[in-house]
Design a protein around this motif. Sequence first.
Motif, PDB file in Angstrom:
ATOM      1  N   UNK A   1       0.821  -1.193   0.000  1.00  0.00           N
ATOM      2  CA  UNK A   1       0.000   0.000   0.000  1.00  0.00           C
ATOM      3  C   UNK A   1       0.859   1.249   0.000  1.00  0.00           C
ATOM      4  N   UNK A   2       1.975   1.218   0.750  1.00  0.00           N
ATOM      5  CA  UNK A   2       2.842   2.389   0.833  1.00  0.00           C
ATOM      6  C   UNK A   2       3.385   2.765  -0.533  1.00  0.00           C
ATOM      7  N   UNK A   3       3.621   1.777  -1.382  1.00  0.00           N
ATOM      8  CA  UNK A   3       4.141   2.074  -2.703  1.00  0.00           C
ATOM      9  C   UNK A   3       3.106   2.784  -3.566  1.00  0.00           C
ATOM     10  N   UNK A   4       1.845   2.645  -3.238  1.00  0.00           N
ATOM     11  CA  UNK A   4       0.793   3.302  -4.011  1.00  0.00           C
ATOM     12  C   UNK A   4       0.749   4.801  -3.748  1.00  0.00           C
ATOM     13  N   UNK A   5       1.308   5.258  -2.625  1.00  0.00           N
ATOM     14  CA  UNK A   5       1.288   6.682  -2.286  1.00  0.00           C
ATOM     15  C   UNK A   5       2.459   7.389  -2.962  1.00  0.00           C
ATOM     16  N   UNK A   6       2.372   7.584  -4.248  1.00  0.00           N
ATOM     17  CA  UNK A   6       3.397   8.321  -4.972  1.00  0.00           C
ATOM     18  C   UNK A   6       3.235   9.806  -4.760  1.00  0.00           C
ATOM     19  N   UNK A   7       4.137  10.595  -5.326  1.00  0.00           N
ATOM     20  CA  UNK A   7       4.097  12.043  -5.145  1.00  0.00           C
ATOM     21  C   UNK A   7       2.818  12.662  -5.688  1.00  0.00           C
ATOM     22  N   UNK A   8       2.229  12.086  -6.726  1.00  0.00           N
ATOM     23  CA  UNK A   8       1.035  12.685  -7.332  1.00  0.00           C
ATOM     24  C   UNK A   8      -0.266  12.090  -6.803  1.00  0.00           C
ATOM     25  N   UNK A   9      -0.183  11.154  -5.878  1.00  0.00           N
ATOM     26  CA  UNK A   9      -1.371  10.489  -5.371  1.00  0.00           C
ATOM     27  C   UNK A   9      -2.008  11.310  -4.262  1.00  0.00           C
ATOM     28  N   UNK A  10      -3.299  11.508  -4.354  1.00  0.00           N
ATOM     29  CA  UNK A  10      -4.050  12.233  -3.343  1.00  0.00           C
ATOM     30  C   UNK A  10      -4.402  11.287  -2.207  1.00  0.00           C
ATOM     31  N   UNK A  11      -4.021  11.675  -1.001  1.00  0.00           N
ATOM     32  CA  UNK A  11      -4.383  10.890   0.178  1.00  0.00           C
ATOM     33  C   UNK A  11      -5.896  11.003   0.367  1.00  0.00           C
ATOM     34  N   UNK A  12      -6.595   9.887   0.537  1.00  0.00           N
ATOM     35  CA  UNK A  12      -8.051   9.954   0.721  1.00  0.00           C
ATOM     36  C   UNK A  12      -8.461  10.824   1.906  1.00  0.00           C
ATOM     37  N   UNK A  13      -7.642  10.902   2.936  1.00  0.00           N
ATOM     38  CA  UNK A  13      -7.970  11.741   4.085  1.00  0.00           C
ATOM     39  C   UNK A  13      -7.984  13.216   3.702  1.00  0.00           C
ATOM     40  N   UNK A  14      -7.072  13.632   2.850  1.00  0.00           N
ATOM     41  CA  UNK A  14      -7.044  15.039   2.413  1.00  0.00           C
ATOM     42  C   UNK A  14      -8.326  15.381   1.681  1.00  0.00           C
ATOM     43  N   UNK A  15      -8.730  14.507   0.782  1.00  0.00           N
ATOM     44  CA  UNK A  15      -9.959  14.726   0.034  1.00  0.00           C
ATOM     45  C   UNK A  15     -11.175  14.740   0.965  1.00  0.00           C
ATOM     46  N   UNK A  16     -11.212  13.809   1.917  1.00  0.00           N
ATOM     47  CA  UNK A  16     -12.350  13.731   2.845  1.00  0.00           C
ATOM     48  C   UNK A  16     -12.447  14.980   3.714  1.00  0.00           C
ATOM     49  N   UNK A  17     -11.329  15.468   4.233  1.00  0.00           N
ATOM     50  CA  UNK A  17     -11.355  16.677   5.060  1.00  0.00           C
ATOM     51  C   UNK A  17     -11.766  17.895   4.250  1.00  0.00           C
ATOM     52  N   UNK A  18     -11.288  17.970   3.020  1.00  0.00           N
ATOM     53  CA  UNK A  18     -11.658  19.090   2.144  1.00  0.00           C
ATOM     54  C   UNK A  18     -13.165  19.074   1.857  1.00  0.00           C
ATOM     55  N   UNK A  19     -13.705  17.900   1.541  1.00  0.00           N
ATOM     56  CA  UNK A  19     -15.138  17.787   1.257  1.00  0.00           C
ATOM     57  C   UNK A  19     -15.982  18.062   2.493  1.00  0.00           C
ATOM     58  N   UNK A  20     -15.539  17.589   3.659  1.00  0.00           N
ATOM     59  CA  UNK A  20     -16.284  17.848   4.896  1.00  0.00           C
ATOM     60  C   UNK A  20     -16.312  19.342   5.194  1.00  0.00           C
ATOM     61  N   UNK A  21     -15.197  20.012   4.994  1.00  0.00           N
ATOM     62  CA  UNK A  21     -15.132  21.445   5.228  1.00  0.00           C
ATOM     63  C   UNK A  21     -16.079  22.197   4.287  1.00  0.00           C
TER      64      UNK A  21
END
Length: 122
Positions: A1-21
Amino acid sequence: VAQKMGQSTLCPLRSALHEASKTFASAKCVNNKASTSKSPGDSKTVWIFTNEEDPCYGNEEESKLVIMVAKDAMANGLDIQVWPLPRPFPSTTNNNGAAGAQNNHPSFSFRHDLFFHKICTK
């Protein structure tokens, strides 16, 4: 899973916090301020249920972006709380290779200091 987090990959938590806000900011049914001293404003809390201690998997750049989104959300009145969940214990096997009982020990540790202490409200 860690390899899937490349430099251009959006962390799902970032997206979730942005949408909640965005959702709390645009919700017409959320009372931001108390109309009287007897009735407090509505609570705007994001609850994060996770067993992942570092949702960015060590990606420092993505971690900084998630922290920035979280701080913006908190500046807009959101509370962020994390509820750590235990990871499943690996099953045991007996001498002939058959699966044994799972270790259901109730104690577990969750390291808030890896990431979540930076974004949770106190």
